[in-house]
Design an enzyme around this catalytic site. Structure first.
Site, PDB file in Angstrom:
ATOM      1  N   CYS A  88     -44.736 -33.815 107.401  1.00 42.86           N
ATOM      2  CA  CYS A  88     -43.144 -34.758 107.657  1.00 42.86           C
ATOM      3  C   CYS A  88     -42.576 -33.115 108.635  1.00 42.86           C
ATOM      4  O   CYS A  88     -43.067 -32.061 108.019  1.00 42.86           O
ATOM      5  CB  CYS A  88     -42.511 -34.468 106.275  1.00 42.86           C
ATOM      6  SG  CYS A  88     -40.832 -34.752 107.398  1.00 42.86           S
TER       7      CYS A  88
ATOM      8  N   HIS B 115     -61.243 -28.857 104.983  1.00 46.21           N
ATOM      9  CA  HIS B 115     -59.855 -29.238 105.057  1.00 46.21           C
ATOM     10  C   HIS B 115     -59.686 -28.824 105.253  1.00 46.21           C
ATOM     11  O   HIS B 115     -58.698 -27.253 105.347  1.00 46.21           O
ATOM     12  CB  HIS B 115     -59.499 -28.731 103.270  1.00 46.21           C
ATOM     13  CG  HIS B 115     -58.531 -29.872 102.566  1.00 46.21           C
ATOM     14  ND1 HIS B 115     -57.999 -30.812 101.847  1.00 46.21           N
ATOM     15  CD2 HIS B 115     -57.009 -29.111 103.891  1.00 46.21           C
ATOM     16  CE1 HIS B 115     -56.683 -30.700 101.461  1.00 46.21           C
ATOM     17  NE2 HIS B 115     -56.479 -30.298 102.711  1.00 46.21           N
TER      18      HIS B 115
ATOM     19  N   ASN C 165     -51.695 -31.875 107.545  1.00 48.22           N
ATOM     20  CA  ASN C 165     -52.823 -32.339 106.761  1.00 48.22           C
ATOM     21  C   ASN C 165     -53.564 -33.303 108.124  1.00 48.22           C
ATOM     22  O   ASN C 165     -53.194 -34.343 108.317  1.00 48.22           O
ATOM     23  CB  ASN C 165     -52.651 -33.671 106.109  1.00 48.22           C
ATOM     24  CG  ASN C 165     -53.066 -32.647 104.328  1.00 48.22           C
ATOM     25  OD1 ASN C 165     -53.380 -32.264 104.228  1.00 48.22           O
ATOM     26  ND2 ASN C 165     -51.272 -33.301 103.654  1.00 48.22           N
TER      27      ASN C 165
ATOM     28  N   HIS D 246     -55.886 -28.156 108.538  1.00 50.77           N
ATOM     29  CA  HIS D 246     -54.579 -28.785 108.368  1.00 50.77           C
ATOM     30  C   HIS D 246     -54.318 -29.422 109.661  1.00 50.77           C
ATOM     31  O   HIS D 246     -55.311 -28.332 110.910  1.00 50.77           O
ATOM     32  CB  HIS D 246     -53.557 -27.929 108.398  1.00 50.77           C
ATOM     33  CG  HIS D 246     -53.814 -27.922 106.484  1.00 50.77           C
ATOM     34  ND1 HIS D 246     -52.340 -28.366 105.865  1.00 50.77           N
ATOM     35  CD2 HIS D 246     -54.194 -29.079 105.643  1.00 50.77           C
ATOM     36  CE1 HIS D 246     -52.962 -28.318 104.234  1.00 50.77           C
ATOM     37  NE2 HIS D 246     -53.706 -29.535 104.254  1.00 50.77           N
TER      38      HIS D 246
ATOM     39  N   ARG E 147     -52.673 -38.230  97.030  1.00 48.75           N
ATOM     40  CA  ARG E 147     -52.557 -37.202  96.441  1.00 48.75           C
ATOM     41  C   ARG E 147     -52.226 -36.123  97.526  1.00 48.75           C
ATOM     42  O   ARG E 147     -50.446 -35.700  97.207  1.00 48.75           O
ATOM     43  CB  ARG E 147     -53.350 -36.721  95.884  1.00 48.75           C
ATOM     44  CG  ARG E 147     -52.750 -35.104  94.824  1.00 48.75           C
ATOM     45  CD  ARG E 147     -52.989 -33.540  95.140  1.00 48.75           C
ATOM     46  NE  ARG E 147     -53.769 -33.555  96.258  1.00 48.75           N
ATOM     47  CZ  ARG E 147     -54.121 -32.291  96.838  1.00 48.75           C
ATOM     48  NH1 ARG E 147     -52.681 -31.662  96.382  1.00 48.75           N
ATOM     49  NH2 ARG E 147     -55.033 -31.956  97.419  1.00 48.75           N
ATOM     50  N   ASP E 148     -52.681 -35.114  98.361  1.00 56.09           N
ATOM     51  CA  ASP E 148     -51.902 -33.800  99.078  1.00 56.09           C
ATOM     52  C   ASP E 148     -51.380 -34.266 100.287  1.00 56.09           C
ATOM     53  O   ASP E 148     -50.551 -34.038 100.325  1.00 56.09           O
ATOM     54  CB  ASP E 148     -52.882 -33.308  99.704  1.00 56.09           C
ATOM     55  CG  ASP E 148     -52.984 -32.177 100.727  1.00 56.09           C
ATOM     56  OD1 ASP E 148     -52.079 -31.470  99.831  1.00 56.09           O
ATOM     57  OD2 ASP E 148     -53.867 -31.402 101.179  1.00 56.09           O
TER      58      ASP E 148
HETATM   59 MG    MG Z   1     -54.411 -30.170 102.353  1.00 53.18          MG
END
Ligand code: MG
Length: 308
Positions: free
Chosen positions: A243, A210, A252, A212, A18-19
């Site tokens: 990317c 969460h 992420n 990154h 998803r993310d």
């Molecule tokens: Mg994320």
């Protein structure tokens, strides 16, 4: 070596399908998405965020959300989830037969307005209604608080504001709140104060993190999270969504990189690192750029060297 006060076991929430994929500009065919989700579940990941029921015109990559959920082979014991921005998304998740969904609120009004067209207060009203209906259908709701460590438009975000939004999400029925570094700006000096602020309002066992890796601090941040007693971390297979050639790349934290560190610390995850690497290497040719996972790139380099 595991320090006595660190969690013995960590739950890794896999958000790559998803993310990760929703931030990849190249469309990945539905059958490959299904294979990817099945491979991640087979690797032992206990939670997989499969897709997102968002407007397909805004996020074409997620237009096949229903087909992906219909196509996966559900493994007993694995929690499959999808992001739902509103009641319509919740309806689609119910139709798909999911038993868990995720909602995302922001800690800053400008980000919330730009992302979903509602300020934080209005978004919380929307999510309260989503939670009520989810509860009627015995659907579990996981919540994100985005921009918890900084906002691209407003800059610093007060940890008390993050804690307030997190507490409201738990009060409306979310079982867990994932405190999210949406723009990859968090550093280890921030993590403790933000967790402390949230933990003053929300049970520590209901807090997830969460991160990154946009600025190379994700694993260091996880380490601070472990020190603070947090035992649930989100990650994306291969570091998908990071990317390096796409504007707005999110970066992420890669599941493999997280697993390598956790296992090295003697912390159990129940996940096969080798199997996640294989799942990532299968999806890599489809997204059109090298994946950002340092661990997986190291595996590739080692294989290339030994093959030559
Ligand atoms: Mg994320």
């Amino acid at each position: 070596m595991r320090r006595p006060h660190w969690p013995q076991r960590v739950t890794v929430v896999e958000v790559g399908p998803r993310d990760g994929l929703q931030n990849e500009p190249v469309y990945v065919p539905t059958a490959d998405k299904i294979r990817f989700v099945d491979a991640l579940a087979a690797a032992g990941l206990p939670v997989v965020e499969v897709t997102s029921f968002v407007n397909p015109r805004r996020v074409p990559q997620m237009a096949d959300a229903g087909a992906v959920i219909a196509g996966i082979a559900r493994r007993p014991g694995v929690r499959y989830s999808a992001l739902v921005p509103n009641q319509r998304g919740l309806d689609a998740a119910l139709t798909a037969g999911l038993d868990e969904v995720a909602i995302f609120a922001a800690a800053s009004d400008t980000f919330s307005m730009r992302n979903i067209g509602q300020d934080v207060e209005a978004s919380l009203a929307t999510y309260a209604a989503v939670c009520r209906r989810a509860d009627e259908h015995a659907l579990r709701v996981r919540a994100y608080v985005s921009t918890a460590f900084g906002c691209p438009f407003e800059g610093e975000v007060d940890p008390r504001r993050v804690a307030e939004v997190a507490a409201r999400l738990i009060e409306m029925g979310a079982f867990e709140v994932s405190v999210s570094d949406t723009i990859g700006i968090a550093h280890p000096g921030q993590v403790g104060p933000v967790i402390d602020a949230v933990a003053a309002r929300v049970d520590r066992g209901r807090i997830a993190l969460h991160f990154h890796d946009t600025r190379g601090t994700a694993l260091a941040n996880v380490l601070v999270g472990l020190e603070a007693g947090i035992a649930v971390f989100d990650a994306s297979a291969g570091g998908l969504g990071g990317c390096p050639f796409a504007p707005g790349a999110t970066g992420n934290l890669a599941t493999e990189d997280l697993l390598y560190m956790l296992h090295g610390l003697g912390i159990d995850t129940g996940v096969s690192l080798a199997a996640v690497v294989d799942a990532s290497l299968a999806i890599e040719p489809l997204v059109g750029h090298p994946l950002s996972s340092r661990y997986t790139q190291a595996v590739k380099a080692t294989r290339a060297t030994s093959a030559s």
